[in-house]
Design a protein around this motif. Sequence first.
Motif, PDB file in Angstrom:
ATOM      1  N   UNK A 217       0.824  -1.204   0.000  1.00 17.39           N
ATOM      2  CA  UNK A 217       0.000   0.000   0.000  1.00 17.39           C
ATOM      3  C   UNK A 217       0.863   1.261   0.000  1.00 17.39           C
ATOM      4  N   UNK A 218       1.928   1.242   0.778  1.00 11.90           N
ATOM      5  CA  UNK A 218       2.787   2.428   0.842  1.00 11.90           C
ATOM      6  C   UNK A 218       3.434   2.712  -0.511  1.00 11.90           C
ATOM      7  N   UNK A 219       3.909   1.662  -1.188  1.00 11.84           N
ATOM      8  CA  UNK A 219       4.486   1.838  -2.520  1.00 11.84           C
ATOM      9  C   UNK A 219       3.456   2.468  -3.460  1.00 11.84           C
ATOM     10  N   UNK A 220       2.234   1.949  -3.432  1.00 10.83           N
ATOM     11  CA  UNK A 220       1.198   2.445  -4.339  1.00 10.83           C
ATOM     12  C   UNK A 220       0.829   3.890  -4.039  1.00 10.83           C
ATOM     13  N   UNK A 221       0.701   4.224  -2.781  1.00 15.79           N
ATOM     14  CA  UNK A 221       0.312   5.584  -2.427  1.00 15.79           C
ATOM     15  C   UNK A 221       1.391   6.600  -2.802  1.00 15.79           C
ATOM     16  N   UNK A 222       2.658   6.210  -2.629  1.00 13.48           N
ATOM     17  CA  UNK A 222       3.749   7.134  -2.961  1.00 13.48           C
ATOM     18  C   UNK A 222       3.878   7.293  -4.472  1.00 13.48           C
ATOM     19  N   UNK A 223       3.805   6.151  -5.212  1.00 10.27           N
ATOM     20  CA  UNK A 223       3.988   6.235  -6.660  1.00 10.27           C
ATOM     21  C   UNK A 223       2.819   6.972  -7.315  1.00 10.27           C
ATOM     22  N   UNK A 286       1.206 -10.629 -12.434  1.00 13.60           N
ATOM     23  CA  UNK A 286       0.990  -9.212 -12.725  1.00 13.60           C
ATOM     24  C   UNK A 286       1.343  -8.314 -11.544  1.00 13.60           C
ATOM     25  N   UNK A 287       0.896  -8.686 -10.353  1.00 13.85           N
ATOM     26  CA  UNK A 287       1.169  -7.854  -9.173  1.00 13.85           C
ATOM     27  C   UNK A 287       2.663  -7.770  -8.924  1.00 13.85           C
ATOM     28  N   UNK A 288       3.368  -8.890  -9.077  1.00 17.05           N
ATOM     29  CA  UNK A 288       4.813  -8.895  -8.873  1.00 17.05           C
ATOM     30  C   UNK A 288       5.502  -7.951  -9.856  1.00 17.05           C
ATOM     31  N   UNK A 289       5.108  -8.025 -11.127  1.00 16.59           N
ATOM     32  CA  UNK A 289       5.718  -7.162 -12.137  1.00 16.59           C
ATOM     33  C   UNK A 289       5.473  -5.688 -11.837  1.00 16.59           C
ATOM     34  N   UNK A 290       4.236  -5.347 -11.569  1.00  7.35           N
ATOM     35  CA  UNK A 290       3.905  -3.933 -11.428  1.00  7.35           C
ATOM     36  C   UNK A 290       4.525  -3.340 -10.164  1.00  7.35           C
ATOM     37  N   UNK A 312      -3.829  -1.560 -19.082  1.00  6.50           N
ATOM     38  CA  UNK A 312      -3.915  -0.834 -17.812  1.00  6.50           C
ATOM     39  C   UNK A 312      -5.263  -0.123 -17.760  1.00  6.50           C
ATOM     40  N   UNK A 313      -6.320  -0.926 -17.762  1.00 10.30           N
ATOM     41  CA  UNK A 313      -7.676  -0.401 -17.725  1.00 10.30           C
ATOM     42  C   UNK A 313      -8.561  -1.357 -16.956  1.00 10.30           C
ATOM     43  N   UNK A 327      -6.635  -7.325  -3.833  1.00  8.03           N
ATOM     44  CA  UNK A 327      -7.748  -6.588  -3.244  1.00  8.03           C
ATOM     45  C   UNK A 327      -7.555  -5.087  -3.409  1.00  8.03           C
ATOM     46  N   UNK A 328      -6.420  -4.725  -3.954  1.00 10.34           N
ATOM     47  CA  UNK A 328      -6.099  -3.313  -4.140  1.00 10.34           C
ATOM     48  C   UNK A 328      -6.532  -2.816  -5.508  1.00 10.34           C
ATOM     49  N   UNK A 329      -7.476  -3.521  -6.137  1.00  3.44           N
ATOM     50  CA  UNK A 329      -7.834  -3.243  -7.532  1.00  3.44           C
ATOM     51  C   UNK A 329      -8.202  -1.780  -7.766  1.00  3.44           C
ATOM     52  N   UNK A 330      -9.001  -1.200  -6.878  1.00  5.58           N
ATOM     53  CA  UNK A 330      -9.444   0.183  -7.085  1.00  5.58           C
ATOM     54  C   UNK A 330      -8.270   1.165  -7.032  1.00  5.58           C
ATOM     55  N   UNK A 331      -7.326   0.897  -6.142  1.00  4.06           N
ATOM     56  CA  UNK A 331      -6.158   1.777  -6.045  1.00  4.06           C
ATOM     57  C   UNK A 331      -5.279   1.626  -7.276  1.00  4.06           C
ATOM     58  N   UNK A 332      -5.083   0.394  -7.749  1.00  5.83           N
ATOM     59  CA  UNK A 332      -4.339   0.198  -8.993  1.00  5.83           C
ATOM     60  C   UNK A 332      -5.006   0.955 -10.142  1.00  5.83           C
ATOM     61  N   UNK A 333      -6.330   0.898 -10.208  1.00  5.79           N
ATOM     62  CA  UNK A 333      -7.049   1.589 -11.273  1.00  5.79           C
ATOM     63  C   UNK A 333      -6.774   3.084 -11.234  1.00  5.79           C
ATOM     64  N   UNK A 334      -6.783   3.672 -10.045  1.00  2.33           N
ATOM     65  CA  UNK A 334      -6.495   5.104  -9.922  1.00  2.33           C
ATOM     66  C   UNK A 334      -5.092   5.429 -10.423  1.00  2.33           C
ATOM     67  N   UNK A 335      -4.135   4.558 -10.119  1.00  4.04           N
ATOM     68  CA  UNK A 335      -2.756   4.804 -10.558  1.00  4.04           C
ATOM     69  C   UNK A 335      -2.633   4.630 -12.063  1.00  4.04           C
ATOM     70  N   UNK A 336      -3.260   3.579 -12.606  1.00  2.00           N
ATOM     71  CA  UNK A 336      -3.224   3.371 -14.057  1.00  2.00           C
ATOM     72  C   UNK A 336      -3.779   4.585 -14.801  1.00  2.00           C
ATOM     73  N   UNK A 337      -4.814   5.206 -14.234  1.00  2.00           N
ATOM     74  CA  UNK A 337      -5.402   6.390 -14.862  1.00  2.00           C
ATOM     75  C   UNK A 337      -4.421   7.563 -14.935  1.00  2.00           C
ATOM     76  N   UNK A 338      -3.401   7.521 -14.109  1.00  2.00           N
ATOM     77  CA  UNK A 338      -2.436   8.621 -14.047  1.00  2.00           C
ATOM     78  C   UNK A 338      -1.173   8.364 -14.855  1.00  2.00           C
ATOM     79  N   UNK A 339      -0.990   7.151 -15.366  1.00  2.00           N
ATOM     80  CA  UNK A 339       0.218   6.844 -16.126  1.00  2.00           C
ATOM     81  C   UNK A 339       0.297   7.720 -17.380  1.00  2.00           C
TER      82      UNK A 339
END
Length: 483
Positions: A217-223, A286-290, A312-313, A327-339
């Motif tokens: 979670x910390x990695x995702x929030x910072x990135x 996929x999770x490991x790669x990303x 990434x959609x 279970x972090x799908x929604x947070x991943x989606x928010x980040x993908x939208x910002x790539x």
Amino acid sequence: MADADMPPPDGKGDSDPKVDNDSTNDIPEEQRKEAEEMKEKANEFFKRQDYNQAITFYTRAIELNPEVAAYYGNRSFAHLRTESFGLALQDAAKALAIDRGYIKAYYRRASANMALGKFKVALKDFEAVAKIRPNDKDAKAKFNECKKIVRMQDFQKAIAVEDNHKSVADSIDVQSLSIEDDYTGPRFENGGVTLEFVKDLMQTFKDQKKLHRKYAYEVLLIVKKVFEGQPSLVDITVPPEEKFTICGDIHGQYYDLLNIFELNGLPSQENPYLFNGDFVDRGSFSVECILVLFCFKLLYPKHFFMARGNHESMTMNQMYGFEGESQMADLFTEIFNLLPLCHCINNKILVMHGGLFRDDAVTLNDLRKIDRNRQPPESGLMCELLWSDPQPVCGTGDSKRGVGTMFGPDVTKKFLQRNKLDYIVRSHEVKQEGFEVTHDGKCITVFSAPNYCDTMGNKGAFITIKGNDLTPKFTSFDAVVRD
């Protein structure tokens, strides 16, 4: 729905239409026999997973006898395997025009519509098949899977409120997550991501162990904050004599990602990388790669770059499994939208996942102005950057995928001249050697997932350039063989 679960191409004895149609009788017996031989050859290529050759021979069968539903149905299946969803839809429709009772065409049409995110349309076909074959477990499973996605979408729409601009990230309380005493995996050092943390993480994932969700979670929030500060088109400067590497699709193939780093060195300030979309889906990791890629982005924000791909959609993640991994799908989606959607290297090379545009007046400034913080639309510049493909003939045309644009060498030439560029690099398509150079050397495809989907037998590749010599150099590699 994985198309590997779909019924195989029709074999001998399944090819006669089940409706009265006298036009077939006008075709000489010898010609009909030759068409059957072409179909059998195509089936053999299909079994060997040479889908392009299969398409070639199904096409010959159709040319010899265009009134056989199974020929179109089989070619539709081969188009699905090459992700040409638009062509798959066309062939399924032709098969059903010949024979409304040809069940496999409903499978093909539903699968193509699912791949394009048209779940409600696909559901009607799966429901029809399930009714016709109530004891068919595969048909029932596909119907239930599609229905589940439709219900989920309807539920998400029903609970949407006016305050839907609130970020999922704002609701996550990382500090409340505790780390168990028996956790032995990677830990942040000095409160964040370090090179030692990333190396430890890579080995942890290689051993098929997990990162604690607090750190994830910390990695995702910072990135997320890092990508929020980037434009839709990122300018990259590669100094003279310095190397720069461009990688294509990874698709959750973690061990092949590690192999790229073995062959070409870990990312660093001295060894910068650009990963050109489709990090997730299809593969098993996929999770490991990303997470590894995100960590390198945090380590080297000015020397490690990531572009959004069509996978990434939300739609692609629902289709091909990434959403189910976390279970972090929604947070991943928010980040993908910002790539970012594309990158321009030394004002001379434009890199995007898909390709160019139907509009022949697009400029780099138009790309800079794209509002990317959303799910990909079905048309327009953002859609085409993610979905388009080159074609050998001049002009533009409807995409074989059912979304995006096909663009010819004249389109590429005009775009480069208008924007004072040397060439474009894109990914998005499997290539046998991992790369392909087309449009008089001005359009380069790079694909970095070898033996895609464990079936295609292709090599992967990456491109290296020098800041003072933008001539692309290609490195091809085979898939990693694991015990």
